[in-house]
Write a protein that holds these residues in place. Sequence first.
Motif, short mmCIF file in Angstrom:
data_model
loop_
_atom_site.label_atom_id
_atom_site.label_comp_id
_atom_site.label_asym_id
_atom_site.label_seq_id
_atom_site.Cartn_x
_atom_site.Cartn_y
_atom_site.Cartn_z
N GLN A 10 37.94 -2.24 7.46
CA GLN A 10 38.68 -3.11 8.35
C GLN A 10 37.92 -3.19 9.67
OE1 GLN A 10 42.68 -1.63 8.75
NE2 GLN A 10 42.95 -1.42 6.55
N ALA A 11 38.09 -4.29 10.37
CA ALA A 11 37.35 -4.52 11.61
C ALA A 11 37.50 -3.37 12.61
CB ALA A 11 37.78 -5.84 12.25
N GLY A 12 38.68 -2.80 12.72
CA GLY A 12 38.93 -1.72 13.67
C GLY A 12 38.19 -0.44 13.35
N MET A 13 37.66 -0.32 12.14
CA MET A 13 36.90 0.87 11.75
C MET A 13 35.44 0.78 12.15
SD MET A 13 38.00 1.17 7.81
CE MET A 13 39.57 1.75 7.26
N LEU A 14 34.98 -0.42 12.47
CA LEU A 14 33.55 -0.66 12.66
C LEU A 14 33.22 -0.97 14.11
CD1 LEU A 14 33.06 -2.97 9.56
CD2 LEU A 14 32.83 -0.49 9.68
N THR A 15 32.07 -0.52 14.56
CA THR A 15 31.57 -0.79 15.89
C THR A 15 30.09 -1.12 15.80
OG1 THR A 15 33.11 0.84 16.82
CG2 THR A 15 31.26 0.19 18.21
N VAL A 16 29.68 -2.17 16.47
CA VAL A 16 28.26 -2.52 16.52
C VAL A 16 27.65 -1.79 17.72
CG1 VAL A 16 26.59 -4.39 16.82
CG2 VAL A 16 28.66 -4.77 15.46
N ILE A 17 26.56 -1.09 17.48
CA ILE A 17 25.87 -0.40 18.58
C ILE A 17 24.44 -0.91 18.67
CG2 ILE A 17 27.31 1.66 18.41
CD1 ILE A 17 24.98 3.03 16.96
N LYS A 18 23.88 -0.84 19.85
CA LYS A 18 22.50 -1.26 20.05
C LYS A 18 21.58 -0.07 19.81
CE LYS A 18 23.57 -4.90 23.30
NZ LYS A 18 22.81 -6.11 23.27
N VAL A 19 20.58 -0.31 18.98
CA VAL A 19 19.56 0.70 18.70
C VAL A 19 18.22 -0.01 18.66
CG1 VAL A 19 21.09 2.25 17.43
CG2 VAL A 19 19.84 0.52 16.20
N PRO A 20 17.13 0.70 18.87
CA PRO A 20 15.82 0.06 18.76
C PRO A 20 15.65 -0.56 17.37
CG PRO A 20 15.61 2.25 19.72
CD PRO A 20 17.02 2.11 19.24
#
Length: 70
Positions: A10-20
């Motif tokens: 579900q959308a609430g379970m996921l987070t986009v993070i910035k990585v190289p």
Amino acid sequence: RPIKYGERLQAGMLTVIKVPADAVPEGAFTTVAQALAADQGAAPLALTPIAQREAILPTKVSGPGSRPIV
């Protein structure tokens, strides 16, 4: 939070993070929408436990024709 085996993403379970760019695993989903549409446009099921902050890979979630089994 960790995602359990067989749990539907579900959308609430996921987070986009910035990585190289060179640290992103090959094939990893890069957007929440992309991950949630992985199973023929439907939210996929976890085929294996997924740790918190672990990259979501197509091999770890259900796709066309794949489902978690015991």
